[in-house]
Design a protein around this motif. Structure first.
Motif, short mmCIF file in Angstrom:
data_model
loop_
_atom_site.label_atom_id
_atom_site.label_comp_id
_atom_site.label_asym_id
_atom_site.label_seq_id
_atom_site.Cartn_x
_atom_site.Cartn_y
_atom_site.Cartn_z
N ASN A 120 0.82 -1.22 0.00
CA ASN A 120 0.00 0.00 0.00
C ASN A 120 0.85 1.26 0.00
N GLU A 121 1.84 1.27 -0.89
CA GLU A 121 2.55 2.52 -1.16
C GLU A 121 1.79 3.19 -2.30
N GLU A 122 2.43 3.54 -3.40
CA GLU A 122 1.73 4.07 -4.56
C GLU A 122 0.91 2.96 -5.22
N ASP A 123 1.44 1.74 -5.16
CA ASP A 123 0.74 0.55 -5.65
C ASP A 123 0.51 -0.40 -4.48
N HIS A 124 -0.32 -1.41 -4.70
CA HIS A 124 -0.59 -2.36 -3.62
C HIS A 124 0.69 -3.06 -3.17
N ILE A 125 1.51 -3.45 -4.16
CA ILE A 125 2.72 -4.21 -3.86
C ILE A 125 3.91 -3.59 -4.57
N ARG A 126 4.97 -3.32 -3.84
CA ARG A 126 6.25 -2.90 -4.40
C ARG A 126 7.32 -3.88 -3.91
N LEU A 127 7.68 -4.81 -4.77
CA LEU A 127 8.73 -5.78 -4.45
C LEU A 127 10.09 -5.15 -4.76
N GLN A 128 11.08 -5.43 -3.92
CA GLN A 128 12.42 -4.88 -4.14
C GLN A 128 13.49 -5.88 -3.75
N VAL A 129 14.50 -6.00 -4.59
CA VAL A 129 15.69 -6.81 -4.27
C VAL A 129 16.92 -5.94 -4.49
N LEU A 130 17.81 -5.95 -3.50
CA LEU A 130 19.07 -5.21 -3.55
C LEU A 130 20.23 -6.18 -3.45
#
Length: 351
Positions: A120-130
């Protein structure tokens, strides 16, 4: 009262700020983000608290059903203090927009900080890998597998013509943002950095500062990312970005070599002064610290130091930032107090 999960994060090393063999000390880290929305729910900006909580329940359920992670940490952003949110931002776990953290905004972190998920940021899901260094393909392999596991239990908002539907039109298509953080002091010293940034814009790439969107470049650190997400596959985007990054790295290496050949005393003085600033200052601003750390990384890459521990230098890139300093001191600090504490911590690390 301190948040236990934030305390754990603060005391753990950053996996993406480790010494690596991929891009040397020029390519610091690689990141891939995927924007996804769940069909049947309005975008978070227009969602009610009930809808946001339902979205979060679906995300957690998908993680548990598919055993995406053996262990994961859940953090309710709305329950955090401003300082704790800034710590997450400085560790590149959340976006500036997510710092607003209204009810229903939650962060999920995998077993290591290499993976995070904003709900629930700008979209429901923001996946991130670093990942450390120039590791876009590795990051993509990891995040693609996670994304596929989510799709087993979550129906994404998807259009056969346009691709993944996102809140911001610029993310429609793959929904992917791939970026690499670069340390470019050689190009800056040689006077070429502005031309490089201008050239990247013409090539359809975005250039941002250390803390991503909306941040200025400090310490010769730049995040270069794709701008287009529509009409190209993920592999094509990564290949294009990699090709450009390799050219930038070569330009940076050539700029350093040219400085060694034509202005060796100038280069050694620049790096030596940077070490002196870090080692002997008693008042040190964020900008001064990051500029000096950038120079030291270049000096290590050019074999100008025998005793400097690159791991300590990497740790300082985050430790010298405002929120981490205040967490270290366990109290709110004025700007001047932070500058004094920053210098003290750096001196201790470099003894």
């Amino acid at each position: 009262m301190d948040n236990i999960e934030i305390d754990k994060l603060y005391s753990s090393p950053l996996c993406w700020l480790t010494d690596n063999d991929f891009g040397g000390n020029i390519a610091i880290s690689s990141r891939i983000r995927l924007a996804r929305n769940i069909s049947g729910f309005t975008f978070p900006i227009n969602s009610s608290g009930i809808d946001k909580n339902q979205v979060y329940s679906l995300v957690v359920s998908a993680i548990q059903k598919n055993r995406i992670f053996d262990e994961f940490t859940e953090i309710n952003i709305s329950s955090l203090t401003d300082l704790e949110r800034e710590i997450l931002l400085e560790r590149h776990l959340i976006s500036r927009e997510f710092c607003i953290g209204d009810d229903g905004s939650n962060l999920i972190i995998g077993e290591s900080e290499s993976f995070s998920l904003m709900v629930n940021e700008e979209d429901h899901i923001r996946l991130q890998v670093l990942e450390p260094g120039m590791s876009l393909r590795k990051a993509w392999s990891i995040i693609d597998d996670i994304d596929n596991n989510f799709s087993k239990n979550i129906s994404y908002a998807f259009n056969k013509t346009l691709g993944y539907m996102t809140s911001c039109p610029t993310n429609i298509g793959t929904g992917m943002r791939a970026s690499i953080m670069l340390n470019l002091p050689g190009l800056a010293l040689a006077g070429y950095i502005n031309a490089v940034i201008h050239g990247l814009a013409k090539l359809g790439l975005m250039v941002r500062g250390l803390n991503g969107e909306g941040s200025d470049s400090i310490g010769n650190l730049y995040q270069v990312s794709n701008q287009s997400t529509l009409g190209e596959t993920e592999s094509e985007i990564i290949q294009y970005l990699e090709n450009i990054i390799i050219q930038i790295i070569n330009h940076e290496k050539n700029a350093r070599l040219k400085l060694i050949e034509t202005k060796p005393n100038f280069l050694q003085d620049y790096i030596g002064r940077a070490y002196g600033v870090l080692r002997y200052s008693y008042i040190l601003s964020t900008k001064e610290a990051l500029n000096a750390l950038s120079a030291i990384r270049m000096g290590v890459d050019l074999n100008m130091f025998r005793t400097v521990d690159i791991k300590k230098i990497n740790e300082l890139f985050v430790a010298v930032q405002p929120a981490h300093l205040q967490k270290y001191s366990s109290r709110t600090l004025s700007s001047q107090e932070r500058d004094i504490l920053r210098a003290e911590i750096v001196r201790q690390k470099l003894i």
